[in-house]
Design an enzyme around this catalytic site. Structure first.
Site, PDB file in Angstrom:
ATOM      1  NE  ARG A  90      -1.204  -5.547 -19.580  1.00 18.94           N
ATOM      2  CZ  ARG A  90      -1.924  -6.653 -19.775  1.00 18.94           C
ATOM      3  NH1 ARG A  90      -2.756  -6.703 -20.773  1.00 18.94           N
ATOM      4  NH2 ARG A  90      -1.788  -7.673 -18.981  1.00 18.94           N
ATOM      5  CE1 TYR A  91      -2.039  -3.122 -15.867  1.00 20.59           C
ATOM      6  CE2 TYR A  91      -0.682  -5.102 -15.948  1.00 20.59           C
ATOM      7  CZ  TYR A  91      -1.923  -4.498 -16.006  1.00 20.59           C
ATOM      8  OH  TYR A  91      -3.037  -5.267 -16.205  1.00 20.59           O
ATOM      9  NE  ARG A  94       2.122  -3.713 -12.019  1.00 25.30           N
ATOM     10  CZ  ARG A  94       0.801  -3.583 -11.892  1.00 25.30           C
ATOM     11  NH1 ARG A  94       0.026  -4.641 -11.799  1.00 25.30           N
ATOM     12  NH2 ARG A  94       0.254  -2.405 -11.812  1.00 25.30           N
ATOM     13  CB  CYS A 103       5.381 -25.247 -20.966  1.00 24.65           C
ATOM     14  SG  CYS A 103       5.214 -23.450 -21.131  1.00 24.65           S
ATOM     15  CB  CYS A 107      -2.030 -25.152 -21.194  1.00 24.52           C
ATOM     16  SG  CYS A 107      -0.984 -25.290 -19.739  1.00 24.52           S
ATOM     17  CB  CYS A 110      -1.126 -21.625 -24.041  1.00 24.81           C
ATOM     18  SG  CYS A 110       0.194 -20.457 -23.694  1.00 24.81           S
ATOM     19  NE  ARG A 112       2.835 -14.321 -23.062  1.00 21.10           N
ATOM     20  CZ  ARG A 112       3.046 -14.380 -21.741  1.00 21.10           C
ATOM     21  NH1 ARG A 112       3.635 -15.441 -21.198  1.00 21.10           N
ATOM     22  NH2 ARG A 112       2.684 -13.385 -20.969  1.00 21.10           N
ATOM     23  CG  ASP A 271      -6.524 -14.075 -21.999  1.00 19.21           C
ATOM     24  OD1 ASP A 271      -7.210 -13.277 -21.332  1.00 19.21           O
ATOM     25  OD2 ASP A 271      -5.351 -14.383 -21.709  1.00 19.21           O
ATOM     26  CG  ASP A 308      -5.089  -9.574 -19.313  1.00 22.52           C
ATOM     27  OD1 ASP A 308      -5.079  -8.354 -19.586  1.00 22.52           O
ATOM     28  OD2 ASP A 308      -4.077 -10.201 -18.934  1.00 22.52           O
ATOM     29  CE  LYS A 315      -3.065 -10.380 -15.383  1.00 17.63           C
ATOM     30  NZ  LYS A 315      -1.939  -9.662 -16.012  1.00 17.63           N
TER      31      LYS A 315
HETATM   32  C1  LIG Z   1      -0.665  -9.814 -15.709  1.00 24.21           C
HETATM   33  C2  LIG Z   1       0.442  -8.952 -16.137  1.00 24.21           C
HETATM   34  C3  LIG Z   1       1.273  -8.330 -15.190  1.00 24.21           C
HETATM   35  C4  LIG Z   1       1.138  -8.559 -13.710  1.00 24.21           C
HETATM   36  O1  LIG Z   1      -0.043  -8.063 -13.220  1.00 24.21           O
HETATM   37  P1  LIG Z   1      -0.396  -8.147 -11.657  1.00 24.21           P
HETATM   38  O2  LIG Z   1      -1.823  -7.764 -11.650  1.00 24.21           O
HETATM   39  O3  LIG Z   1       0.506  -7.158 -10.974  1.00 24.21           O
HETATM   40  O4  LIG Z   1      -0.126  -9.532 -11.186  1.00 24.21           O
HETATM   41  C5  LIG Z   1       2.269  -7.509 -15.657  1.00 24.21           C
HETATM   42  N1  LIG Z   1       2.448  -7.279 -16.964  1.00 24.21           N
HETATM   43  C6  LIG Z   1       1.665  -7.858 -17.898  1.00 24.21           C
HETATM   44  C7  LIG Z   1       1.923  -7.558 -19.327  1.00 24.21           C
HETATM   45  C8  LIG Z   1       0.643  -8.711 -17.510  1.00 24.21           C
HETATM   46  O5  LIG Z   1      -0.123  -9.293 -18.443  1.00 24.21           O
HETATM   47  S1  SF4 Z   2      -0.477 -21.613 -20.104  1.00 21.44           S
HETATM   48 FE1  SF4 Z   2       1.017 -21.562 -21.796  1.00 21.44          FE
HETATM   49  S2  SF4 Z   2       2.868 -20.662 -20.873  1.00 21.44           S
HETATM   50 FE2  SF4 Z   2       1.549 -21.340 -19.164  1.00 21.44          FE
HETATM   51  S3  SF4 Z   2       2.248 -23.439 -18.694  1.00 21.44           S
HETATM   52 FE3  SF4 Z   2       0.544 -23.603 -20.138  1.00 21.44          FE
HETATM   53  S4  SF4 Z   2       1.530 -23.725 -22.162  1.00 21.44           S
HETATM   54 FE4  SF4 Z   2       3.047 -22.896 -20.731  1.00 21.44          FE
END
Ligand SMILES: *Cc1c(COP(=O)(O)O)cnc(C)c1O
Ligand code: SF4
Length: 345
Positions: A90-91, A94, A103, A107, A110, A112, A271, A308, A315
């Site tokens: 996305r960025y 990174r 996991c 959670c 989550c 995802r 989220d 986010d 974010k």
């Molecule tokens: C949160 C996230 C990051 C990391 O973001 P930082 O603000 O640098 O910690 C990088 N890529 C994605 C897709 C994210 O959701």
């Molecule tokens: S939030 Fe989702 S990915 Fe993170 S530890 Fe919990 S279940 Fe795993």
């Protein structure tokens, strides 16, 4: 030979019947929830549950409210930001490298939820190779975040191999790992693992704790071992209704984490994920927490409150309403509510 932590994982609670029996519940309403979103509670987490409905219970025990059809299946639009299936980019500088699909405990909130723990969610060796090839071919990426699922559920040999391949890419300058095993499976933090991680400095490990009840003796020892090996520890907390949506709960959590050499990094607004709506709080709750932190804990223990944005817009840190305009000057509200006229430029 299987390691102690792998045995713990095998001994996890994964069946609704076992859960229902242990806590004297009716399994019928929980079965369809666990069928859609898998259930796993590690022995370490299970023994932390004191009573149904407590902050540990709410994080890990399935709830029929998860079957609501409101919210977004992929709230951060990650599927559309994936150049290959194991990378979310996305960025520009990174990228997330999704190396695991499971996991140590699931959670219920989550982001995802759509895939974590489900069949086919674990990346294949081919998908992992494609991820490494993508990162190697994209010179803007200098920060790679190992994520998933939980990267630390991979055996040392596989994890070490992936870290090594990413570490060798010349433009990758730092590696981060996002993992919840410090909370859910502290046995995973072995001396061998710490020696392995130490080879990839500068390496940052972001933990995930939501309540000070998670900070057990074993957990403190695990974090100490990591810190003693030069792993820089940060923490991400999710603001959750009925778990930690109370300034005093979070003040205690953040200060205790700091004392463990785990620096609070982000407090996440929950989220808009489908099946997690019952955990969501109004933005005002998070802002109130942030305002309360300023007056009561050291700045070192204060994370950024981030939302986010849906659709993959990224974010955004939010601050309590500290600013207001009044003629030529800007009014700033101090932590104890005093209004100061600041001569802004
Ligand atoms: C949160 C996230 C990051 C990391 O973001 P930082 O603000 O640098 O910690 C990088 N890529 C994605 C897709 C994210 O959701
Ligand atoms: S939030 Fe989702 S990915 Fe993170 S530890 Fe919990 S279940 Fe795993």
């Amino acid at each position: 030979m299987i390691e102690g932590w792998q045995q713990q994982l095998k001994d996890s609670l994964t069946r609704v019947e076992t859960l229902a029996e242990r806590f004297g519940l009716d399994p019928a309403p929980l079965a369809p929830v666990a069928e859609r979103y898998p259930l796993r509670i590690s022995p370490h987490i299970l023994q932390l549950i004191e009573t149904p409905g407590d902050p540990i219970w709410r994080q890990f025990v399935p709830d029929p409210l998860e079957l609501a059809e409101t919210g977004l299946v992929d709230p951060l639009n990650e599927e559309n930001l994936s150049p290959v299936s194991s990378v979310v980019h996305r960025y520009p500088d990174r990228a997330l490298f999704l190396v695991s699909g499971s996991c140590a405990s699931y959670c219920r909130f989550c982001t995802r939820k759509r895939k974590i723990g489900c069949d086919g969610s674990s990346p294949s060796f081919r998908e992992l190779r494609e991820g490494i090839d993508y990162i190697a071919a994209t010179p803007q990426i200098r920060d790679v975040l190992f994520s998933g699922g939980d990267p630390l559920l991979l055996p040392d040999s596989v994890l070490g191999d992936l870290l090594d391949r990413v570490h060798q890419i010349p433009h990758v300058e730092i590696i981060r790992i996002g993992s919840r095993v410090t909370s859910t499976l502290p046995q995973r933090i072995t001396p061998q693992l710490c020696r392995l991680l130490k080879c990839f400095a500068p390496l940052f490990l972001n933990t995930h704790f939501n309540h000070s009840r998670e900070l057990t003796t074993e957990v403190v020892a695990a974090c100490n071992l990591l810190a003693d090996h030069g792993i820089v520890l940060g923490n991400q907390t999710v603001l959750l209704k009925g778990v930690n949506d109370d300034p005093s709960v979070l003040q205690e959590l953040f200060f205790k984490l700091l004392k463990m050499r785990v620096r609070p990094y982000y407090l996440h607004q929950m989220d808009l994920v489908r099946g997690g709506e019952h955990f969501r709080t109004p933005l005002a709750t998070g802002l109130k927490v942030m305002a309360s932190l300023r007056g009561s804990v050291t700045g070192m223990a204060s994370p950024q409150f981030v939302v986010d944005l849906p659709g993959g817009k990224g974010k955004v840190p939010l601050l309590p309403e500290a600013l207001s305009q009044s003629g030529a000057s800007t009014r700033i509200i101090t932590s104890n509510g005093e209004i100061v006229d600041y001569p802004d430029m």
